[in-house]
Write a protein that holds these residues in place. Sequence first.
Motif, PDB file in Angstrom:
ATOM      1  N   LEU A  18       0.829  -1.210   0.000  1.00  0.00           N
ATOM      2  CA  LEU A  18       0.000   0.000   0.000  1.00  0.00           C
ATOM      3  C   LEU A  18       0.858   1.254   0.000  1.00  0.00           C
ATOM      4  O   LEU A  18       0.635   2.184  -0.786  1.00  0.00           O
ATOM      5  CB  LEU A  18      -0.901   0.002   1.243  1.00  0.00           C
ATOM      6  CG  LEU A  18      -1.687   1.289   1.448  1.00  0.00           C
ATOM      7  CD1 LEU A  18      -2.843   1.395   0.476  1.00  0.00           C
ATOM      8  CD2 LEU A  18      -2.194   1.407   2.874  1.00  0.00           C
ATOM      9  N   LEU A  19       1.841   1.296   0.878  1.00  0.00           N
ATOM     10  CA  LEU A  19       2.705   2.482   0.961  1.00  0.00           C
ATOM     11  C   LEU A  19       3.455   2.671  -0.355  1.00  0.00           C
ATOM     12  O   LEU A  19       3.606   3.794  -0.842  1.00  0.00           O
ATOM     13  CB  LEU A  19       3.673   2.337   2.132  1.00  0.00           C
ATOM     14  CG  LEU A  19       3.020   2.394   3.514  1.00  0.00           C
ATOM     15  CD1 LEU A  19       4.040   2.074   4.601  1.00  0.00           C
ATOM     16  CD2 LEU A  19       2.414   3.762   3.768  1.00  0.00           C
ATOM     17  N   THR A  20       3.949   1.600  -0.916  1.00  0.00           N
ATOM     18  CA  THR A  20       4.624   1.695  -2.206  1.00  0.00           C
ATOM     19  C   THR A  20       3.723   2.376  -3.226  1.00  0.00           C
ATOM     20  O   THR A  20       4.138   3.282  -3.959  1.00  0.00           O
ATOM     21  CB  THR A  20       4.972   0.280  -2.708  1.00  0.00           C
ATOM     22  OG1 THR A  20       5.824  -0.328  -1.756  1.00  0.00           O
ATOM     23  CG2 THR A  20       5.659   0.330  -4.056  1.00  0.00           C
ATOM     24  N   LEU A  46       1.050   4.277  -2.797  1.00  0.00           N
ATOM     25  CA  LEU A  46       0.716   5.667  -2.479  1.00  0.00           C
ATOM     26  C   LEU A  46       1.868   6.605  -2.805  1.00  0.00           C
ATOM     27  O   LEU A  46       1.656   7.786  -3.043  1.00  0.00           O
ATOM     28  CB  LEU A  46       0.372   5.799  -0.991  1.00  0.00           C
ATOM     29  CG  LEU A  46      -0.991   5.289  -0.562  1.00  0.00           C
ATOM     30  CD1 LEU A  46      -1.076   5.259   0.954  1.00  0.00           C
ATOM     31  CD2 LEU A  46      -2.119   6.157  -1.126  1.00  0.00           C
ATOM     32  N   ASN A  47       3.085   6.101  -2.769  1.00  0.00           N
ATOM     33  CA  ASN A  47       4.263   6.938  -2.971  1.00  0.00           C
ATOM     34  C   ASN A  47       4.873   6.753  -4.347  1.00  0.00           C
ATOM     35  O   ASN A  47       6.031   7.119  -4.557  1.00  0.00           O
ATOM     36  CB  ASN A  47       5.304   6.613  -1.892  1.00  0.00           C
ATOM     37  CG  ASN A  47       4.903   7.138  -0.535  1.00  0.00           C
ATOM     38  OD1 ASN A  47       5.109   8.304  -0.250  1.00  0.00           O
ATOM     39  ND2 ASN A  47       4.298   6.303   0.280  1.00  0.00           N
ATOM     40  N   SER A  48       4.114   6.217  -5.267  1.00  0.00           N
ATOM     41  CA  SER A  48       4.676   5.900  -6.577  1.00  0.00           C
ATOM     42  C   SER A  48       5.263   7.130  -7.253  1.00  0.00           C
ATOM     43  O   SER A  48       4.680   8.210  -7.252  1.00  0.00           O
ATOM     44  CB  SER A  48       3.586   5.307  -7.468  1.00  0.00           C
ATOM     45  OG  SER A  48       4.127   5.069  -8.748  1.00  0.00           O
ATOM     46  N   CYS A  49       6.425   6.936  -7.855  1.00  0.00           N
ATOM     47  CA  CYS A  49       7.046   8.018  -8.616  1.00  0.00           C
ATOM     48  C   CYS A  49       6.356   8.198  -9.970  1.00  0.00           C
ATOM     49  O   CYS A  49       6.556   9.220 -10.628  1.00  0.00           O
ATOM     50  CB  CYS A  49       8.532   7.755  -8.803  1.00  0.00           C
ATOM     51  SG  CYS A  49       8.889   6.203  -9.614  1.00  0.00           S
ATOM     52  N   ALA A  50       5.566   7.246 -10.388  1.00  0.00           N
ATOM     53  CA  ALA A  50       4.778   7.411 -11.609  1.00  0.00           C
ATOM     54  C   ALA A  50       3.482   8.130 -11.277  1.00  0.00           C
ATOM     55  O   ALA A  50       2.928   7.965 -10.197  1.00  0.00           O
ATOM     56  CB  ALA A  50       4.491   6.050 -12.242  1.00  0.00           C
ATOM     57  N   ALA A  54       9.599   5.417 -13.339  1.00  0.00           N
ATOM     58  CA  ALA A  54       8.569   6.188 -14.039  1.00  0.00           C
ATOM     59  C   ALA A  54       8.916   6.343 -15.520  1.00  0.00           C
ATOM     60  O   ALA A  54       8.031   6.543 -16.348  1.00  0.00           O
ATOM     61  CB  ALA A  54       8.396   7.561 -13.392  1.00  0.00           C
ATOM     62  N   GLU A  73       8.790   5.458  -3.531  1.00  0.00           N
ATOM     63  CA  GLU A  73       8.380   4.074  -3.281  1.00  0.00           C
ATOM     64  C   GLU A  73       9.498   3.069  -3.458  1.00  0.00           C
ATOM     65  O   GLU A  73       9.321   1.888  -3.168  1.00  0.00           O
ATOM     66  CB  GLU A  73       7.182   3.710  -4.154  1.00  0.00           C
ATOM     67  CG  GLU A  73       7.506   3.045  -5.469  1.00  0.00           C
ATOM     68  CD  GLU A  73       8.035   4.020  -6.512  1.00  0.00           C
ATOM     69  OE1 GLU A  73       8.919   4.852  -6.190  1.00  0.00           O
ATOM     70  OE2 GLU A  73       7.567   3.933  -7.657  1.00  0.00           O
ATOM     71  N   THR A 109       8.912   3.973   3.739  1.00  0.00           N
ATOM     72  CA  THR A 109       8.237   3.263   2.648  1.00  0.00           C
ATOM     73  C   THR A 109       9.239   2.630   1.702  1.00  0.00           C
ATOM     74  O   THR A 109       9.111   1.458   1.331  1.00  0.00           O
ATOM     75  CB  THR A 109       7.311   4.241   1.902  1.00  0.00           C
ATOM     76  OG1 THR A 109       6.195   4.511   2.739  1.00  0.00           O
ATOM     77  CG2 THR A 109       6.825   3.669   0.590  1.00  0.00           C
TER      78      THR A 109
END
Lengths: 247, 247, 247, 247, 247, 247, 247, 247
Positions: D215-217, D219-223, F156, F181, F213
Amino acid sequence: MEQTEMQALLQQVASGQVTPTAAGAQLSQSPIADIGYAQVDLGRQQRNGFPEVIYGAGKTAAQIIGIAQTLQQQNQPILITRLSVEKFNAVQAALPAATYYPEARCAVIGTALPASDSYIAVVTAGTSDIPVAEEAAVTAETYGNRVERIYDVGVAGIQRLFNRLDVIRGAKVVIVIAGMEGALASVVGGLIDKPLIAVPTSIGYGTNFQGLTALLTMLNSCASGITVVNVDNGFGAAYSASMINHL
Amino acid sequence: MEQTEMQALLQQVASGQVTPTAAGAQLSQSPIADIGYAQVDLGRQQRNGFPEVIYGAGKTAAQIIGIAQTLQQQNQPILITRLSVEKFNAVQAALPAATYYPEARCAVIGTALPASDSYIAVVTAGTSDIPVAEEAAVTAETYGNRVERIYDVGVAGIQRLFNRLDVIRGAKVVIVIAGMEGALASVVGGLIDKPLIAVPTSIGYGTNFQGLTALLTMLNSCASGITVVNVDNGFGAAYSASMINHL
Amino acid sequence: MEQTEMQALLQQVASGQVTPTAAGAQLSQSPIADIGYAQVDLGRQQRNGFPEVIYGAGKTAAQIIGIAQTLQQQNQPILITRLSVEKFNAVQAALPAATYYPEARCAVIGTALPASDSYIAVVTAGTSDIPVAEEAAVTAETYGNRVERIYDVGVAGIQRLFNRLDVIRGAKVVIVIAGMEGALASVVGGLIDKPLIAVPTSIGYGTNFQGLTALLTMLNSCASGITVVNVDNGFGAAYSASMINHL
Amino acid sequence: MEQTEMQALLQQVASGQVTPTAAGAQLSQSPIADIGYAQVDLGRQQRNGFPEVIYGAGKTAAQIIGIAQTLQQQNQPILITRLSVEKFNAVQAALPAATYYPEARCAVIGTALPASDSYIAVVTAGTSDIPVAEEAAVTAETYGNRVERIYDVGVAGIQRLFNRLDVIRGAKVVIVIAGMEGALASVVGGLIDKPLIAVPTSIGYGTNFQGLTALLTMLNSCASGITVVNVDNGFGAAYSASMINHL
Amino acid sequence: MEQTEMQALLQQVASGQVTPTAAGAQLSQSPIADIGYAQVDLGRQQRNGFPEVIYGAGKTAAQIIGIAQTLQQQNQPILITRLSVEKFNAVQAALPAATYYPEARCAVIGTALPASDSYIAVVTAGTSDIPVAEEAAVTAETYGNRVERIYDVGVAGIQRLFNRLDVIRGAKVVIVIAGMEGALASVVGGLIDKPLIAVPTSIGYGTNFQGLTALLTMLNSCASGITVVNVDNGFGAAYSASMINHL
Amino acid sequence: MEQTEMQALLQQVASGQVTPTAAGAQLSQSPIADIGYAQVDLGRQQRNGFPEVIYGAGKTAAQIIGIAQTLQQQNQPILITRLSVEKFNAVQAALPAATYYPEARCAVIGTALPASDSYIAVVTAGTSDIPVAEEAAVTAETYGNRVERIYDVGVAGIQRLFNRLDVIRGAKVVIVIAGMEGALASVVGGLIDKPLIAVPTSIGYGTNFQGLTALLTMLNSCASGITVVNVDNGFGAAYSASMINHL
Amino acid sequence: MEQTEMQALLQQVASGQVTPTAAGAQLSQSPIADIGYAQVDLGRQQRNGFPEVIYGAGKTAAQIIGIAQTLQQQNQPILITRLSVEKFNAVQAALPAATYYPEARCAVIGTALPASDSYIAVVTAGTSDIPVAEEAAVTAETYGNRVERIYDVGVAGIQRLFNRLDVIRGAKVVIVIAGMEGALASVVGGLIDKPLIAVPTSIGYGTNFQGLTALLTMLNSCASGITVVNVDNGFGAAYSASMINHL
Amino acid sequence: MEQTEMQALLQQVASGQVTPTAAGAQLSQSPIADIGYAQVDLGRQQRNGFPEVIYGAGKTAAQIIGIAQTLQQQNQPILITRLSVEKFNAVQAALPAATYYPEARCAVIGTALPASDSYIAVVTAGTSDIPVAEEAAVTAETYGNRVERIYDVGVAGIQRLFNRLDVIRGAKVVIVIAGMEGALASVVGGLIDKPLIAVPTSIGYGTNFQGLTALLTMLNSCASGITVVNVDNGFGAAYSASMINHL
């Protein structure tokens, strides 16, 4: 609008006393003042018993002033919480009737409501908890409650509490404010027969986690009759206490 | 012992009406029954307004029976919470007057106190929250409160709440019970002018974290007048509500 | 490179129209500009629909300028988020076409894309949530979306929301932005039939935990049709909403 | 009731076509069926686009049957999620039209809506994520969406993803389902120009924390262009995706 | 008041040696000095063995001075912990007998008690842990303990510890102070036969979480005979160690 | 002292070549320089392969200088990490041979060891991760490793990574540094056959939780062959990588 | 081996009384019995004052028996903690001298050491804390300490504590065991002048988090002189208390 | 496909040796076997050095068999981790060449690769950590590494470690496995000059939090040269160690 009021209004429409357009406006209307950055809720006193309170943190001085000026039409005391002295100075320039309570970090515009006979006891564990206690006390006094302050009676010297137990037991509702481990709430809760609202404070260090420890202590109290508000939320405790005191 | 009682007792010692030994016993005494694994607190009703409640989890059936038999001398209803049906069967064998409330997982020994005129509204967001609500309702009824149940009116279908708003607004104190995100407490809090006690439940999954999410929601409510108890603590909410309702 | 393009290229190699070296370059090439501290991704608009966005936090002004100058060859509006006014001033000195949106803490270089007919509703619970909302609104407008702003309609005064429900329901996609307990997302979600993207904000104190509480509330919503982005991520919500609005 | 509908109704009251009592009922009425333990929300399809869904966990089989029977009057497919096979057997005894999808742990009563032309891609990182994917796929299919399943294309063998990229890019909306570290969402998000809904699963061990890490991954996606739902919430992702797919 | 003292007093009341009023005062009295913002506990030395200590953080200089002046009537050394140099300067202006220990961030008013023969070993893992160690050492010395300082003997170079093992083994009680991963406590605990009090410090970064990691390490030590205090609580460790050393 | 060395020494004692006192000193001795606030570990190079490194945070400039001067007798490069420019200026005044690497926030006193033939690849996901990468690169170069820097190749825009894959695959050990992430570690891990050390950085906001994270992502990677160090610990990654590269 | 012993041994080598080989063996030897799955530490009693204790959880019955048989050569009581009754039965079959304490979930092989004159007070807040208290009491008694048990004196009925205060104050060291909010430790700590070791228990529900709340309460106590052990670690508290009691 | 391979292939297309279709297939192909519920990655050995490993948890026995049968065409040993004995029995019925390692909970199909000369040391702190150690040892042996097992040498009896230090120092890479507080990793790390991979285990209770404490300890180690894997991830540690050992 209550069920019964609505029936009455519709009767007036049927009898021609009220036009459908006016009735529609009345049915859908709610006393909201739209000032752009805020939808000021002018119906709150009727709905909740107290007027809208301005939470000062995260608002600019200009926004606070705008909301306060809108609320002033209600002729009720206006409470502003979490207000820095810098913002207060700007507020006071626009609204000279504002009074600042520096320890409580609150301002009040207008006169407090007349004080009740029964009182709210505001109890702290330590000296450092006093600012939160003052936020509670000013809130309660603004909304028409007599307040008794009992400060620095934490459990490390429990006889300090017993010395003041009579005044605590005489209250209609008790607010207990404590940081560190927050044990005072449990001890007081075991000694009284009145509702107790516990306020954890962010006083402490290390695994205190800015008040989380005191909050958890209070939520898990072995004494019954204790309810809890957010960390440092003296305002919230006093608001609920005032509701109870006015029952 | 209160200050004034103590003066009176000492006068009697001075006048010879009471011997020093008897006075000493009276001064230090507290109505505790020592049964080895428990110090049964027989003074709780006088001190807190309600007799000691037995928290069933973590105690053996034999311990529960022993404590309940000790409390029976007080002629008050005895409430046992968090009681599995297996333990209840053992309790009932020893104490046939016990009644079990399976949904609430509580037992009551003795007769509930007479119901108050004013009532406590017990509101749930969903069907799955009903067990916690029943723990609250049984507790409140045992301690002499009229209860109105308003179940499954969560915010996903908010008109369900508006349909029942009149009965909620008529209560002297409102208990709102919700799992998942717990938003119902804020919505109800914004619509009433009575104290609201919020109970998070452990209904949910994933990041609900067994009720922690609903608890945090309730502690951070933007509506005022809300206090909170521990997750699934229907008993605690009802205990405080009963104190308020009896004011 | 897609399967079909590759077949066509290989046919050209086989027929001698393209040399193996040129084909190899084309096969492995991707439109990346290497400027040392950054590999500027010039293929993003083709691949993702929008050009690369510059996340200003954690980059020096010089790095931001370098990346922006590289992106300028694409003749697309360049968005820089989380940009302090100090860094903006340095950026503007090098790139005079840059415009700053102080409340949103964003800069845009170039002209926004033409606005869509359908619109995105950007809804906030409170006045303090407006900066995040403006980040969302500026992002959406830059990428060619009409935006309707509905601010300060949180659930503590729920009729404020109902007053504005028509405009919310008219949107193609709705962004709900709330701090504190974040309950507004659930309430709006229960009232509309369009996708809702919820943005928790870090507005609050104590157990708000800098927006974590609002995030958890939104992830556990009892209303369906809600997806969530990171705390204060107005940009991310608008980016997704723009994708949906342009479908 | 919308503003315009209300005006029309009031005109009818004024003209005598509708009695005040009938109009009052209509104004306050909402299509709720009260069956005691549930307030079944019959207005949800009109309000939200889809009928109420029954969340099976935490409800008894009898409660599920009662709610399903109430919903059946709407002639829409009824979806029951998080349904154990034991409870399903009880449900099917009462409602023989129910079909069970064991991998998805869902039941559907009635016929799925006709499938859309555009499709939703349901992508998983691993074999172990398939149950959550099937909950999403069954939900989407029930609500009239064509679904393409792309399973076990996680980043440890990233060419598996590139092999299937064409079908993912062809979707109108993409659901990415991943446990462990959940990196697949970011990689897919960087390769497509459609909205992506990410679903973390509880697959993993140790510091996976039952899906919290994924989940954290997400929410913090660089995409950009990624929104997230609760852990294991295949239903919620599909519900939102269906809203988007039907735009 | 102890049981036996109370009997003696009551005998005196019965025999007329003491009036009921005087006896009542004596029974309920506790040596508390009420100075408004604090209830100074003058009975602490008799009850706990040491006079009340002033925790400087969260108190104003004026409050600290007021409390210290009240405590001075006891003729005992007064310890003020967590005292910034700014506040100390204000304190010293009012109380010139105060001495400041800058590394320990403590002040002492009055003379330390005579040092014991047996000693407390204060051991640190690193150079950065010395401020916490000095808080411990100053506390211990103020309360009459000989202290041996053994600094910077962490496990990354374990022979440093073995070089100093003799002096550690010679102590009556050992305080081990460590940040980062806090492993030193376990290693020392496995090598000595005396009580060990472990103090985690907030030295570290990233997943150290301001000392939480060291705290958890110490609580879960595989060596026996280790007890733990709060992060950075050098004072608390020394207070307990002093109690043990004086047995 | 190893078993075999000890036997040889004892033979010398038995034959009278070494006195018992000299042998005892040799047996118990360890090359530690005691400078009061630090026990400088002069045996570390022999024991661990590299001399002691000075962690600058939490030490005063005077302490750093004292430790560095003690280490200088070893004729090895001295590395000081987490060193602010202010402290460096003080250090350089005392030790003019010190060189500062501002991006890495490290200083080196003395000449780096000769570079290895094989190299360590230092890979970052973004531009903002470069400071941590430089800490790793400077550490590795100081200890005699050739370093290849591959910066800003996050997922990304995954083709940025493929463009540089050859140089990554040519390394003997790979360090992957990523914030947000942290998905880059998994993707690289799935594409190489060399050990990979992953470094989470504190780049991000909201639920990034200062790098937690990215750390969790890396610990739960679905790709094999990945080990992890603390958040922002570029030094630690390079230290381990150097050990591997020198095998 | 201590410095002085080593010198003596080397003198004997020099004088030919001891061969180098024998001295080498003696210098490097440590009294460890290698039984494959365990390195049984036969030197612990000499080093730590008590023999090695067997932690039963996570070991097979066969492993426990093997370790216990190895320890038996020392003629000391052997303590096995966290031992299920099933494993105990297997242990007793091999070691008939073993005695089981079911409430404490401990076994002892051999005779407890003679009891001390001074005693350890073991105090619990509730009936449910008794199993942890018995683990502490059995441990203390095995290692030669007189124990006084004071059970169920939690702060909800604080006079229960005052009734037993004399016996608590008479102890040389006090162990306070409490679950829920753990406030008892602070209250007792404020009333005594002896070292207090606090043991949080996992009794509670909801935000008790399996004892974490009580642990945090105890670590943050406003009373001084309190040190803490891990949740439910009755053994560890008693081990430390025994060390103190035997000083 | 590497750059150079691609050039060669394109030359063959240009020269007519390979048709465009065949070349296209080769360029886009990746050795993936699609078996519906899994995309079996047959290229992993070439890409990563070892064939794909089957993570048994969360897969059905039928899925495991299907994947294993697909992998068998590669003539490499197949490792299945986290495999219950029940699932193994089903696997063995289909694949009789499978061997089960019950302590490691792994199965291997086929013959282990020939053992290396250099070895991996697998060190545990306690007896309870052996299952994780065996997962590491079986993994390492399957992939062609000699393994030395050093079990139960935790820091509570640190001489146990010194007794075995020679064999640890002789390894090319060291795996340290520890639960509880995990301090062994730091101590070993301070004594060796080889890469150390630390594995936290979930052995412990209370604030051990299922291995989180040991993980944090290892991430924050004051010793250098330590990298960490997920809790209980013996496989992952051995996989990385094998990569290093084969360098």
